[in-house]
Write a protein that holds these residues in place. Structure first.
Motif, PDB file in Angstrom:
ATOM      1  N   ARG A 205     -48.391  92.965  13.077  1.00 52.75           N
ATOM      2  CA  ARG A 205     -48.752  92.512  11.731  1.00 52.75           C
ATOM      3  C   ARG A 205     -48.904  93.699  10.777  1.00 52.75           C
ATOM      4  NH1 ARG A 205     -54.325  89.246  10.204  1.00 52.75           N
ATOM      5  NH2 ARG A 205     -53.844  88.844   7.999  1.00 52.75           N
ATOM      6  N   VAL A 206     -49.507  94.777  11.267  1.00 52.24           N
ATOM      7  CA  VAL A 206     -49.707  95.963  10.437  1.00 52.24           C
ATOM      8  C   VAL A 206     -48.383  96.679  10.210  1.00 52.24           C
ATOM      9  CG1 VAL A 206     -50.844  98.209  10.302  1.00 52.24           C
ATOM     10  CG2 VAL A 206     -52.107  96.223  11.150  1.00 52.24           C
ATOM     11  N   ARG A 207     -47.577  96.809  11.260  1.00 59.66           N
ATOM     12  CA  ARG A 207     -46.271  97.469  11.102  1.00 59.66           C
ATOM     13  C   ARG A 207     -45.410  96.738  10.083  1.00 59.66           C
ATOM     14  NH1 ARG A 207     -46.168  97.282  16.779  1.00 59.66           N
ATOM     15  NH2 ARG A 207     -44.338  95.923  16.687  1.00 59.66           N
ATOM     16  N   GLU A 208     -45.417  95.419  10.129  1.00 58.09           N
ATOM     17  CA  GLU A 208     -44.609  94.631   9.195  1.00 58.09           C
ATOM     18  C   GLU A 208     -45.102  94.798   7.760  1.00 58.09           C
ATOM     19  OE1 GLU A 208     -44.993  90.766  10.838  1.00 58.09           O
ATOM     20  OE2 GLU A 208     -43.735  91.198  12.599  1.00 58.09           O
ATOM     21  N   ALA A 209     -46.409  94.812   7.579  1.00 54.76           N
ATOM     22  CA  ALA A 209     -46.970  94.978   6.237  1.00 54.76           C
ATOM     23  C   ALA A 209     -46.645  96.364   5.689  1.00 54.76           C
ATOM     24  CB  ALA A 209     -48.479  94.760   6.269  1.00 54.76           C
ATOM     25  N   MET A 210     -46.699  97.376   6.539  1.00 55.68           N
ATOM     26  CA  MET A 210     -46.367  98.728   6.103  1.00 55.68           C
ATOM     27  C   MET A 210     -44.902  98.837   5.708  1.00 55.68           C
ATOM     28  SD  MET A 210     -48.567 100.978   8.862  1.00 55.68           S
ATOM     29  CE  MET A 210     -47.906 102.540   8.251  1.00 55.68           C
ATOM     30  N   ALA A 211     -44.041  98.185   6.474  1.00 55.00           N
ATOM     31  CA  ALA A 211     -42.603  98.229   6.175  1.00 55.00           C
ATOM     32  C   ALA A 211     -42.293  97.575   4.836  1.00 55.00           C
ATOM     33  CB  ALA A 211     -41.826  97.558   7.295  1.00 55.00           C
ATOM     34  N   ALA A 212     -43.110  96.594   4.448  1.00 57.30           N
ATOM     35  CA  ALA A 212     -42.884  95.871   3.188  1.00 57.30           C
ATOM     36  C   ALA A 212     -43.771  96.388   2.059  1.00 57.30           C
ATOM     37  CB  ALA A 212     -43.146  94.382   3.408  1.00 57.30           C
ATOM     38  N   ALA A 213     -44.425  97.529   2.257  1.00 60.54           N
ATOM     39  CA  ALA A 213     -45.353  98.056   1.255  1.00 60.54           C
ATOM     40  C   ALA A 213     -44.611  98.432  -0.026  1.00 60.54           C
ATOM     41  CB  ALA A 213     -46.079  99.276   1.811  1.00 60.54           C
ATOM     42  N   PRO A 214     -45.275  98.349  -1.171  1.00 60.34           N
ATOM     43  CA  PRO A 214     -44.632  98.690  -2.450  1.00 60.34           C
ATOM     44  C   PRO A 214     -44.340 100.187  -2.547  1.00 60.34           C
ATOM     45  CG  PRO A 214     -46.973  98.331  -2.772  1.00 60.34           C
ATOM     46  CD  PRO A 214     -46.688  97.931  -1.358  1.00 60.34           C
TER      47      PRO A 214
END
Length: 335
Positions: A205-214
């Protein structure tokens, strides 16, 4: 008096708050005039244990066999183990039993805040739990306009570019998901996250959010203390979205550098950091966003000065003397 700082497994925790606490203890003791060793070659009056890794158990047992006072540092709780590494929530109850076993090997336990003492005492430990801050080097971490200029030049930031900084592992507990959303909500601000966790240990979940970070959020990775000091000095605000802490060494460092600090409103800060005086306390992304806007707008002119004063109250020299007092009152023999 001689104190043994046990350094087994230090390499595994060097980049964490526990690792920093080890070096803080060394500085405290040396400033208090206490002889410090990291070797078993000579007898010590006390042995400091900072980790709950298996080798530390054998170190505590060895010290007890030698008749040396075992000072176990309660940096970890079951509560702050959750929402960290992959599988941490599943292992948290087992981890809670393990740390109870480890801490009871000490003659006494030191933990950094009244809040963390309350948690540890709820585990029904057999040994006394004392409170002593991890402290901060307020000579090293201090406001410095030259460092601010260097940080901004190195990262190609204009003098008037708003900058927000945070520090921590890639843990959900550290508030990284909220920090990503905060950056997305404030595209006009440049955000930095300093710290690193191996991808294999970082939840999906964290890796995915980081990959989609602005694009206005920069994951700068792990940096040394000098570079971190530059980041604090170069920022307009330090925002720490962590959901659970036993103290928060990076909060002390940021306060010492005179940067306005925003924290999540959680119990660990009660009694030593007041909302609107030393820090701003907020509950969620909307609150963090509003607080940053207020800081950038100059609404809290005394925040940095008061925060610096709170950090100075936890300077190494004063804490070293208090640590020596704990040896005298809680140890096996007078210092």
């Amino acid at each position: 008096m001689r104190v043994h700082l046990y350094n087994g497994s230090l390499g595994l925790v060097r980049r964490s708050g526990v690792g920093q606490a080890f070096y803080h203890q060394k500085a405290m003791l040396e400033q208090a005039g206490v002889a410090v060793t990291e070797s078993w070659d000579s007898h010590a009056d006390a042995v400091h244990i900072n980790t709950v890794l298996p080798d530390a158990v054998f170190a505590a047992l060895r010290a007890r066999m030698r008749g040396e006072t075992v000072v176990y540092y309660g940096h970890s709780t079951m509560q702050d183990f959750r929402d960290s590494f992959v599988g941490s929530n599943l292992l948290a109850p087992l981890f809670g039993r393990w740390i109870r076993f480890c801490y009871d090997l000490g003659d006494f336990i030191i933990t950094p805040t009244p809040y963390s003492r309350q948690i540890l005492e709820s585990y029904h430990l057999k040994k006394p739990v004392c409170v002593l801050s991890n402290g901060v080097d307020t000579d090293f971490f201090a406001p410095d306009p030259a460092l601010r200029e260097h940080f901004r030049r190195e990262h190609q930031l204009a003098d008037d570019q708003p900058v927000v900084v945070s520090v921590g592992h890639y843990f959900e507990r550290k508030g990284i998901l909220d920090y990503i959303e905060l950056a997305r909500a404030m595209p006009e601000v440049c955000f930095f996250w300093f710290g690193y966790t191996e991808p294999a240990l970082t939840p999906a979940r964290v890796r995915e959010a980081m990959a989609a970070a602005p694009g206005n959020l920069h994951f700068a990775g792990y940096v040394d203390q000098a570079a971190l000091r530059e980041a604090y000095c170069g920022a307009d605000a330090f925002v720490f979205c962590s959901h659970e802490e036993t103290e928060g060494i990076v909060v002390l460092e940021a306060l010492a550098c005179g940067v306005p600090v925003v924290v999540r409103d959680i119990p660990v800060y009660e009694g030593w950091l007041s909302d609107g005086r030393e820090v701003l306390k907020r509950h969620d992304v909307a609150g963090f966003r509003s607080a940053i806007g207020d800081i950038l707008g100059g609404a809290w002119p005394d925040l940095a000065k008061n925060g610096r004063a709170a950090a100075c109250a936890r300077n190494m020299k004063a804490l070293g003397q208090r640590l020596c007092d704990l040896y005298r009152t809680q140890g096996k023999r007078p210092a």
